[in-house]
Design a protein around this motif. Structure first.
Motif, PDB file in Angstrom:
ATOM      1  N   SER A   8       0.808  -1.214   0.000  1.00 46.50           N
ATOM      2  CA  SER A   8       0.000   0.000   0.000  1.00 46.50           C
ATOM      3  C   SER A   8       0.847   1.273   0.000  1.00 46.50           C
ATOM      4  CB  SER A   8      -0.939   0.008   1.205  1.00 46.50           C
ATOM      5  OG  SER A   8      -0.195   0.040   2.407  1.00 46.50           O
ATOM      6  N   ILE A   9       2.159   1.154   0.010  1.00 41.87           N
ATOM      7  CA  ILE A   9       3.013   2.333  -0.005  1.00 41.87           C
ATOM      8  C   ILE A   9       3.103   2.869  -1.434  1.00 41.87           C
ATOM      9  CG2 ILE A   9       5.353   3.199   0.348  1.00 41.87           C
ATOM     10  CD1 ILE A   9       5.657   1.199   2.595  1.00 41.87           C
ATOM     11  N   THR A  10       2.822   4.151  -1.566  1.00 40.07           N
ATOM     12  CA  THR A  10       2.931   4.817  -2.860  1.00 40.07           C
ATOM     13  C   THR A  10       3.814   6.046  -2.702  1.00 40.07           C
ATOM     14  OG1 THR A  10       1.055   6.280  -2.515  1.00 40.07           O
ATOM     15  CG2 THR A  10       0.575   4.101  -3.447  1.00 40.07           C
ATOM     16  N   ILE A  11       4.110   6.690  -3.790  1.00 47.91           N
ATOM     17  CA  ILE A  11       4.920   7.904  -3.738  1.00 47.91           C
ATOM     18  C   ILE A  11       4.184   9.022  -2.987  1.00 47.91           C
ATOM     19  CG2 ILE A  11       4.135   8.907  -5.926  1.00 47.91           C
ATOM     20  CD1 ILE A  11       7.152   9.612  -6.369  1.00 47.91           C
ATOM     21  N   HIS A  12       2.884   8.928  -2.923  1.00 45.63           N
ATOM     22  CA  HIS A  12       2.088   9.967  -2.265  1.00 45.63           C
ATOM     23  C   HIS A  12       1.979   9.768  -0.757  1.00 45.63           C
ATOM     24  CE1 HIS A  12       1.044  11.383  -6.220  1.00 45.63           C
ATOM     25  NE2 HIS A  12       0.644  10.151  -6.554  1.00 45.63           N
ATOM     26  N   ASN A  13       2.173   8.549  -0.259  1.00 46.16           N
ATOM     27  CA  ASN A  13       2.003   8.314   1.172  1.00 46.16           C
ATOM     28  C   ASN A  13       3.248   7.763   1.867  1.00 46.16           C
ATOM     29  OD1 ASN A  13       2.135   5.652   0.435  1.00 46.16           O
ATOM     30  ND2 ASN A  13       0.103   5.107   1.154  1.00 46.16           N
ATOM     31  N   VAL A  14       4.385   7.767   1.194  1.00 46.10           N
ATOM     32  CA  VAL A  14       5.579   7.160   1.772  1.00 46.10           C
ATOM     33  C   VAL A  14       6.025   7.886   3.044  1.00 46.10           C
ATOM     34  CG1 VAL A  14       7.230   8.437   0.331  1.00 46.10           C
ATOM     35  CG2 VAL A  14       7.852   6.215   1.262  1.00 46.10           C
ATOM     36  N   THR A  15       5.941   9.210   3.083  1.00 41.82           N
ATOM     37  CA  THR A  15       6.359   9.924   4.300  1.00 41.82           C
ATOM     38  C   THR A  15       5.402   9.649   5.451  1.00 41.82           C
ATOM     39  OG1 THR A  15       5.244  11.919   3.516  1.00 41.82           O
ATOM     40  CG2 THR A  15       7.601  11.760   3.106  1.00 41.82           C
ATOM     41  N   ASP A  16       4.115   9.554   5.165  1.00 42.55           N
ATOM     42  CA  ASP A  16       3.146   9.223   6.221  1.00 42.55           C
ATOM     43  C   ASP A  16       3.407   7.832   6.790  1.00 42.55           C
ATOM     44  OD1 ASP A  16       1.858  11.658   5.928  1.00 42.55           O
ATOM     45  OD2 ASP A  16       0.446  10.866   4.452  1.00 42.55           O
ATOM     46  N   LYS A  17       3.711   6.876   5.922  1.00 43.42           N
ATOM     47  CA  LYS A  17       4.003   5.509   6.375  1.00 43.42           C
ATOM     48  C   LYS A  17       5.278   5.475   7.223  1.00 43.42           C
ATOM     49  CE  LYS A  17       0.741   3.129   4.312  1.00 43.42           C
ATOM     50  NZ  LYS A  17      -0.183   2.236   4.984  1.00 43.42           N
ATOM     51  N   MET A  18       6.303   6.226   6.802  1.00 41.87           N
ATOM     52  CA  MET A  18       7.541   6.270   7.578  1.00 41.87           C
ATOM     53  C   MET A  18       7.296   6.907   8.944  1.00 41.87           C
ATOM     54  SD  MET A  18      10.257   7.263   4.577  1.00 41.87           S
ATOM     55  CE  MET A  18      11.543   7.684   5.718  1.00 41.87           C
ATOM     56  N   TRP A  19       6.504   7.968   8.996  1.00 40.11           N
ATOM     57  CA  TRP A  19       6.201   8.642  10.259  1.00 40.11           C
ATOM     58  C   TRP A  19       5.445   7.704  11.201  1.00 40.11           C
ATOM     59  CZ3 TRP A  19       7.775  12.554  13.010  1.00 40.11           C
ATOM     60  CH2 TRP A  19       6.999  13.012  14.061  1.00 40.11           C
ATOM     61  N   GLN A  20       4.530   6.935  10.665  1.00 39.53           N
ATOM     62  CA  GLN A  20       3.767   5.991  11.489  1.00 39.53           C
ATOM     63  C   GLN A  20       4.663   4.896  12.047  1.00 39.53           C
ATOM     64  OE1 GLN A  20       0.703   4.612   8.868  1.00 39.53           O
ATOM     65  NE2 GLN A  20      -0.418   6.559   8.893  1.00 39.53           N
ATOM     66  N   ALA A  21       5.655   4.455  11.288  1.00 42.14           N
ATOM     67  CA  ALA A  21       6.537   3.375  11.717  1.00 42.14           C
ATOM     68  C   ALA A  21       7.638   3.851  12.655  1.00 42.14           C
ATOM     69  CB  ALA A  21       7.167   2.706  10.497  1.00 42.14           C
ATOM     70  N   MET A  22       7.905   5.152  12.696  1.00 40.48           N
ATOM     71  CA  MET A  22       8.982   5.688  13.518  1.00 40.48           C
ATOM     72  C   MET A  22       8.603   5.659  14.991  1.00 40.48           C
ATOM     73  SD  MET A  22      10.801   9.455  13.403  1.00 40.48           S
ATOM     74  CE  MET A  22      10.100   9.726  11.832  1.00 40.48           C
ATOM     75  N   PRO A  23       9.522   5.228  15.871  1.00 39.22           N
ATOM     76  CA  PRO A  23       9.207   5.228  17.300  1.00 39.22           C
ATOM     77  C   PRO A  23       9.045   6.658  17.809  1.00 39.22           C
ATOM     78  CG  PRO A  23      11.472   4.514  16.925  1.00 39.22           C
ATOM     79  CD  PRO A  23      10.852   4.705  15.596  1.00 39.22           C
ATOM     80  N   LYS A  24       8.091   6.869  18.687  1.00 42.14           N
ATOM     81  CA  LYS A  24       7.821   8.191  19.260  1.00 42.14           C
ATOM     82  C   LYS A  24       8.316   8.219  20.703  1.00 42.14           C
ATOM     83  CE  LYS A  24       5.418   9.234  15.548  1.00 42.14           C
ATOM     84  NZ  LYS A  24       5.518   8.044  14.758  1.00 42.14           N
ATOM     85  N   TYR A  25       8.860   9.340  21.112  1.00 44.89           N
ATOM     86  CA  TYR A  25       9.398   9.498  22.460  1.00 44.89           C
ATOM     87  C   TYR A  25       8.762  10.714  23.123  1.00 44.89           C
ATOM     88  CZ  TYR A  25      12.913   6.386  20.527  1.00 44.89           C
ATOM     89  OH  TYR A  25      13.535   5.325  19.927  1.00 44.89           O
ATOM     90  N   ASN A  26       8.672  10.683  24.455  1.00 46.06           N
ATOM     91  CA  ASN A  26       8.115  11.819  25.188  1.00 46.06           C
ATOM     92  C   ASN A  26       9.003  13.049  25.046  1.00 46.06           C
ATOM     93  OD1 ASN A  26       5.930  10.346  26.079  1.00 46.06           O
ATOM     94  ND2 ASN A  26       6.941   9.715  27.969  1.00 46.06           N
ATOM     95  N   GLU A  27      10.311  12.849  25.049  1.00 48.04           N
ATOM     96  CA  GLU A  27      11.249  13.951  24.882  1.00 48.04           C
ATOM     97  C   GLU A  27      11.917  13.840  23.532  1.00 48.04           C
ATOM     98  OE1 GLU A  27      14.174  14.704  27.826  1.00 48.04           O
ATOM     99  OE2 GLU A  27      12.788  14.378  29.466  1.00 48.04           O
ATOM    100  N   GLN A  28      12.039  14.955  22.853  1.00 54.18           N
ATOM    101  CA  GLN A  28      12.755  14.996  21.585  1.00 54.18           C
ATOM    102  C   GLN A  28      13.733  16.171  21.649  1.00 54.18           C
ATOM    103  OE1 GLN A  28      10.016  15.014  18.302  1.00 54.18           O
ATOM    104  NE2 GLN A  28       9.136  13.052  18.895  1.00 54.18           N
ATOM    105  N   PRO A  29      14.904  15.929  22.246  1.00 55.33           N
ATOM    106  CA  PRO A  29      15.843  17.032  22.447  1.00 55.33           C
ATOM    107  C   PRO A  29      16.420  17.545  21.128  1.00 55.33           C
ATOM    108  CG  PRO A  29      16.870  14.953  22.995  1.00 55.33           C
ATOM    109  CD  PRO A  29      15.428  14.665  22.709  1.00 55.33           C
ATOM    110  N   MET A  30      16.809  18.797  21.154  1.00 59.39           N
ATOM    111  CA  MET A  30      17.474  19.417  20.015  1.00 59.39           C
ATOM    112  C   MET A  30      18.871  19.809  20.470  1.00 59.39           C
ATOM    113  SD  MET A  30      16.437  22.822  17.856  1.00 59.39           S
ATOM    114  CE  MET A  30      14.860  22.171  17.408  1.00 59.39           C
TER     115      MET A  30
END
Length: 60
Positions: A8-30
């Motif tokens: 289901s990955i297309t050129i139009h939704n590849v960034t959304d799919k990558m964002w969904q698969a990326m682990p999320k953290y409470n802190e995101q330091p810069m």
């Protein structure tokens, strides 16, 4: 990621799919690098990815 998701990955939704698969953290330091150098060369890597390099000789 299973094959059904890969189909289901297309050129139009590849960034959304990558964002969904990326682990999320409470802190995101810069981080900020302030590099002062004299008469030296350097290369800065973040997670083995080159972000800044300076290979000239002498003070500029």
């Amino acid at each position: 990621m299973n094959t059904a998701d890969q189909d289901s990955i297309t050129i139009h939704n590849v960034t959304d799919k990558m964002w969904q698969a990326m682990p999320k953290y409470n802190e995101q330091p810069m981080y900020l690098l302030r590099i002062n150098q004299e008469y030296c060369t350097y290369e800065v890597l973040v997670n083995d990815f080159p972000v800044k390099e300076y290979y000239r000789s002498g003070k500029e």
